[in-house]
Scaffold this active site. Structure first.
Site, PDB file in Angstrom:
ATOM      1  N   ARG A  15      14.653  20.228 -29.418  1.00 12.00           N
ATOM      2  CA  ARG A  15      13.861  21.135 -28.267  1.00 12.00           C
ATOM      3  C   ARG A  15      12.412  21.207 -28.841  1.00 12.00           C
ATOM      4  O   ARG A  15      11.607  20.733 -28.308  1.00 12.00           O
ATOM      5  CB  ARG A  15      14.491  22.645 -28.362  1.00 12.00           C
ATOM      6  CG  ARG A  15      14.120  23.248 -27.163  1.00 12.00           C
ATOM      7  CD  ARG A  15      12.924  24.104 -27.346  1.00 12.00           C
ATOM      8  NE  ARG A  15      12.861  24.946 -28.658  1.00 12.00           N
ATOM      9  CZ  ARG A  15      11.852  25.611 -28.998  1.00 12.00           C
ATOM     10  NH1 ARG A  15      10.441  25.384 -28.329  1.00 12.00           N
ATOM     11  NH2 ARG A  15      11.820  26.215 -29.945  1.00 12.00           N
ATOM     12  N   ASP A  16      12.193  22.139 -29.938  1.00 13.01           N
ATOM     13  CA  ASP A  16      10.955  22.358 -30.309  1.00 13.01           C
ATOM     14  C   ASP A  16      10.274  21.007 -30.832  1.00 13.01           C
ATOM     15  O   ASP A  16       9.185  20.764 -30.764  1.00 13.01           O
ATOM     16  CB  ASP A  16      10.731  23.334 -31.740  1.00 13.01           C
ATOM     17  CG  ASP A  16       9.684  23.915 -31.669  1.00 13.01           C
ATOM     18  OD1 ASP A  16       8.630  23.648 -31.033  1.00 13.01           O
ATOM     19  OD2 ASP A  16       9.621  25.175 -32.201  1.00 13.01           O
ATOM     20  N   HIS A 207      10.803  30.984 -38.381  1.00 11.86           N
ATOM     21  CA  HIS A 207      10.406  29.821 -37.620  1.00 11.86           C
ATOM     22  C   HIS A 207       9.232  29.354 -38.013  1.00 11.86           C
ATOM     23  O   HIS A 207       7.988  29.677 -37.326  1.00 11.86           O
ATOM     24  CB  HIS A 207      10.552  30.021 -36.366  1.00 11.86           C
ATOM     25  CG  HIS A 207      10.627  28.983 -35.262  1.00 11.86           C
ATOM     26  ND1 HIS A 207      11.293  28.362 -34.667  1.00 11.86           N
ATOM     27  CD2 HIS A 207       9.266  28.444 -34.790  1.00 11.86           C
ATOM     28  CE1 HIS A 207      11.103  27.500 -33.862  1.00 11.86           C
ATOM     29  NE2 HIS A 207       9.687  27.560 -33.761  1.00 11.86           N
ATOM     30  N   HIS A 209       6.229  26.824 -38.426  1.00 18.49           N
ATOM     31  CA  HIS A 209       5.465  25.466 -38.139  1.00 18.49           C
ATOM     32  C   HIS A 209       4.500  25.220 -39.381  1.00 18.49           C
ATOM     33  O   HIS A 209       4.241  26.061 -40.058  1.00 18.49           O
ATOM     34  CB  HIS A 209       4.613  25.658 -36.769  1.00 18.49           C
ATOM     35  CG  HIS A 209       5.499  25.366 -35.598  1.00 18.49           C
ATOM     36  ND1 HIS A 209       5.795  24.307 -35.087  1.00 18.49           N
ATOM     37  CD2 HIS A 209       6.395  26.461 -35.106  1.00 18.49           C
ATOM     38  CE1 HIS A 209       6.674  24.672 -34.040  1.00 18.49           C
ATOM     39  NE2 HIS A 209       6.895  25.738 -33.914  1.00 18.49           N
ATOM     40  N   CYS A 240       4.018  23.021 -30.277  1.00 15.01           N
ATOM     41  CA  CYS A 240       4.283  23.848 -28.949  1.00 15.01           C
ATOM     42  C   CYS A 240       3.093  23.390 -28.131  1.00 15.01           C
ATOM     43  O   CYS A 240       1.812  23.445 -28.179  1.00 15.01           O
ATOM     44  CB  CYS A 240       3.847  25.495 -29.228  1.00 15.01           C
ATOM     45  SG  CYS A 240       4.042  26.329 -27.808  1.00 15.01           S
ATOM     46  N   ASN A 249       7.731  21.978 -36.847  1.00 21.23           N
ATOM     47  CA  ASN A 249       8.128  22.912 -37.779  1.00 21.23           C
ATOM     48  C   ASN A 249       8.353  22.219 -39.265  1.00 21.23           C
ATOM     49  O   ASN A 249       8.236  21.150 -39.409  1.00 21.23           O
ATOM     50  CB  ASN A 249       9.790  23.209 -37.398  1.00 21.23           C
ATOM     51  CG  ASN A 249       9.773  23.937 -36.190  1.00 21.23           C
ATOM     52  OD1 ASN A 249       9.373  23.777 -35.034  1.00 21.23           O
ATOM     53  ND2 ASN A 249       9.782  25.412 -36.067  1.00 21.23           N
TER      54      ASN A 249
HETATM   55  P1  HMG Z   1       6.032  30.641 -13.489  1.00 19.59           P
HETATM   56  O1  HMG Z   1       5.147  29.794 -12.918  1.00 19.59           O
HETATM   57  O2  HMG Z   1       5.326  32.077 -13.758  1.00 19.59           O
HETATM   58  O3  HMG Z   1       7.506  31.213 -12.703  1.00 19.59           O
HETATM   59  O4  HMG Z   1       6.554  30.340 -14.892  1.00 19.59           O
HETATM   60  P2  HMG Z   1       7.745  31.652 -11.348  1.00 19.59           P
HETATM   61  O5  HMG Z   1       9.072  32.399 -11.452  1.00 19.59           O
HETATM   62  O6  HMG Z   1       6.663  32.067 -10.494  1.00 19.59           O
HETATM   63  O7  HMG Z   1       8.340  29.999 -10.648  1.00 19.59           O
HETATM   64  C1  HMG Z   1       7.489  29.122 -10.135  1.00 19.59           C
HETATM   65  C2  HMG Z   1       8.027  27.701 -10.177  1.00 19.59           C
HETATM   66  O8  HMG Z   1       8.908  27.198 -11.367  1.00 19.59           O
HETATM   67  C3  HMG Z   1       9.158  27.814  -8.927  1.00 19.59           C
HETATM   68  O9  HMG Z   1       9.534  26.577  -8.425  1.00 19.59           O
HETATM   69  C4  HMG Z   1      10.794  28.214  -9.762  1.00 19.59           C
HETATM   70  O10 HMG Z   1      11.516  27.814  -9.056  1.00 19.59           O
HETATM   71  C5  HMG Z   1      10.399  27.156 -10.981  1.00 19.59           C
HETATM   72  P3  HMG Z   1       8.396  26.247  -7.089  1.00 19.59           P
HETATM   73  O11 HMG Z   1       8.854  27.127  -5.946  1.00 19.59           O
HETATM   74  O12 HMG Z   1       7.173  26.319  -7.418  1.00 19.59           O
HETATM   75  O13 HMG Z   1       9.019  24.884  -6.822  1.00 19.59           O
HETATM   76  N1  HMG Z   1      11.122  27.810 -12.184  1.00 19.59           N
HETATM   77  C6  HMG Z   1      12.166  27.188 -12.752  1.00 19.59           C
HETATM   78  N2  HMG Z   1      12.443  25.753 -12.717  1.00 19.59           N
HETATM   79  C7  HMG Z   1      13.418  25.575 -13.508  1.00 19.59           C
HETATM   80  N3  HMG Z   1      13.800  26.086 -14.633  1.00 19.59           N
HETATM   81  C8  HMG Z   1      13.568  27.461 -14.663  1.00 19.59           C
HETATM   82  C9  HMG Z   1      12.577  27.879 -13.846  1.00 19.59           C
HETATM   83  N4  HMG Z   1      11.732  28.938 -13.704  1.00 19.59           N
HETATM   84  C10 HMG Z   1      11.266  28.861 -12.838  1.00 19.59           C
HETATM   85  N5  HMG Z   1      13.863  28.134 -15.687  1.00 19.59           N
HETATM   86  C11 HMG Z   1       8.013  30.231 -16.630  1.00 19.59           C
HETATM   87  C12 HMG Z   1       7.401  31.114 -15.692  1.00 19.59           C
HETATM   88  C13 HMG Z   1       8.600  31.064 -17.752  1.00 19.59           C
HETATM   89  C14 HMG Z   1       9.202  29.674 -15.918  1.00 19.59           C
HETATM   90  C15 HMG Z   1       7.181  29.056 -16.951  1.00 19.59           C
HETATM   91  O14 HMG Z   1       6.014  29.554 -17.671  1.00 19.59           O
HETATM   92  C16 HMG Z   1       7.889  28.077 -18.012  1.00 19.59           C
HETATM   93  O15 HMG Z   1       8.596  27.516 -17.502  1.00 19.59           O
HETATM   94  N6  HMG Z   1       7.149  28.120 -19.463  1.00 19.59           N
HETATM   95  C17 HMG Z   1       7.558  27.244 -20.446  1.00 19.59           C
HETATM   96  C18 HMG Z   1       7.170  27.694 -21.623  1.00 19.59           C
HETATM   97  C19 HMG Z   1       7.628  26.594 -22.672  1.00 19.59           C
HETATM   98  O16 HMG Z   1       8.750  25.917 -22.482  1.00 19.59           O
HETATM   99  N7  HMG Z   1       6.813  26.432 -23.858  1.00 19.59           N
HETATM  100  C20 HMG Z   1       7.468  26.073 -24.967  1.00 19.59           C
HETATM  101  C21 HMG Z   1       8.746  26.558 -25.631  1.00 19.59           C
HETATM  102  S1  HMG Z   1       8.399  28.342 -26.446  1.00 19.59           S
HETATM  103  C22 HMG Z   1       8.054  27.499 -28.061  1.00 19.59           C
HETATM  104  O17 HMG Z   1       8.003  26.591 -28.401  1.00 19.59           O
HETATM  105  C23 HMG Z   1       7.616  28.565 -29.117  1.00 19.59           C
HETATM  106  C24 HMG Z   1       9.052  28.747 -30.219  1.00 19.59           C
HETATM  107  O18 HMG Z   1       9.139  27.501 -30.679  1.00 19.59           O
HETATM  108  C25 HMG Z   1       8.846  29.716 -31.114  1.00 19.59           C
HETATM  109  C26 HMG Z   1       7.519  29.599 -31.824  1.00 19.59           C
HETATM  110  O19 HMG Z   1       7.262  28.594 -32.405  1.00 19.59           O
HETATM  111  O20 HMG Z   1       6.561  30.452 -32.005  1.00 19.59           O
HETATM  112  C27 HMG Z   1      10.317  29.365 -29.464  1.00 19.59           C
HETATM  113 MG    MG Z   2       8.370  26.720 -32.298  1.00 20.62          MG
END
Ligand code: HMG
Ligand code: MG
Length: 299
Positions: A15-16, A207, A209, A240, A249
């Protein structure tokens, strides 16, 4: 020195590690990676995420990954889920457990999940309710615990507050993310001391990085504070998409080597792990980011 006798490794590579990759990676490759990781003794794998595919295209095929993995007993195949829609997608393909993710920085929360910290916690409530009803365990993440790419300094007290909020709403554990790898050991010790004033150290994971090459030193600092769960990424893959310049990481191979050298149990076979790392790095057409893998195999 007061060190744990054993630790749990949470492998976040599929995933990450892969979420930031621009090239398309076939689900079959991701599935083979997951299988190789479990063959090496990894028991907890974050195999994908169910986020908006427009935001993170690489994770769009997570359904195929989860449905294609031949499940093994005793292995947790976890998924990252930002909201109820993501949770339902994860449940449909039988993710063993899910993780919700918040941040200790308002600026990062906006960039990463398009809402404030408070709004994100509200958004998680229905996920927690559904997971409770379905008997699915939920892990929590807090990003930017040692610094933010947009706002710089992050107060340990804010990390403690968000961590406590996630545990209060039912997460069994919270992983503290140094998203951009800027932390250094004494800051890690201080952070864990502060957070542990309000929550049990047993409910924390780290966690790290490795952007600034501090991840193993920071791991040692966290071990000395009694933390027993560490997230890592095979081959050091990753970064990210919402933290420019962030690298992967700590490499799982390097973490395992260090733990073995300190006689801390982890249950992983290093040679098999290196095979898994070399497999995915070869598929991606790049050299292995693990120093241990390089030292042992020259790849
Ligand atoms: P948004 O645009 O505010 O969502 O995004 P919304 O609720 O307004 O929906 C907009 C559109 O997204 C809609 O579709 C929804 O259906 C769709 P449209 O009507 O435009 O066709 N939608 C989805 N589709 C599929 N699956 C879903 C989903 N949710 C909404 N779950 C949202 C809000 C959170 C969804 C968006 O900002 C997002 O997907 N962000 C992803 C961020 C991400 O993945 N970041 C990387 C992972 S985090 C990380 O790496 C950090 C970590 O490793 C820890 C660290 O290192 O610190 C964990
Ligand atoms: Mg991470």
């Amino acid at each position: 020195m007061n060190l744990p006798q054993s630790v749990k490794i949470v492998e976040v590579g599929p995933r990450d590690g892969l979420q930031n990759e621009k090239q398309s990676i076939d689900a079959s490759v991701k599935i083979e990676l997951v299988n190789k990781l479990t063959d090496a003794g990894i028991t907890y794998i974050e195999a994908g995420s169910f986020v908006n595919p427009k935001w993170v295209p690489q994770m769009a095929g997570s359904e195929d990954v989860f449905t294609g993995i031949p499940r093994q007993e005793g292995i947790t195949y976890a998924a990252l889920t930002p909201n109820l829609k993501g949770y339902q997608r994860a449940l449909d393909v039988k993710a063993t457990e899910v993780a919700i993710f918040a941040a200790a920085s308002e600026a990062f929360s906006q960039k990463n999940i398009n809402c404030s910290i408070a709004e994100s916690l509200e958004r998680f409530k229905p996920v927690m309710e559904a997971a409770k009803a379905d008997g699915i365990a939920v892990r929590g993440y807090v990003s930017c615990v040692l610094g933010c790419p947009y706002q710089g300094e992050v107060e340990p007290a804010k990390v403690a507050e968000v961590t406590a909020a996630l545990l209060d709403m039912g997460c069994y554990e919270v992983s503290l993310g140094d998203t951009i790898g800027v932390g250094t050991p004494l800051k890690v010790s201080q952070l864990i001391k502060t957070v542990s004033e309000t929550v049990a150290t047993e409910q924390l994971a780290m966690h790290f990085h490795d952007t600034y090459g501090q991840a193993l030193a920071n791991t040692l600092a966290a071990l000395q504070q009694g933390v027993q769960v560490y997230d890592s990424s095979i081959g050091g893959l990753g970064g990210c998409p919402y933290a420019a310049g962030a690298s992967g990481n700590v490499a799982t191979e390097d973490l395992v080597y260090m733990l073995s050298g300190m006689n801390i149990q982890h249950g992983v076979d290093l040679d098999r792990l290196i095979d898994a790392g070399n497999f995915i790095c070869q598929q991606l057409g790049r050299s292995n980011g693990s120093k241990v893998a390089k030292a042992k195999t020259g790849k």
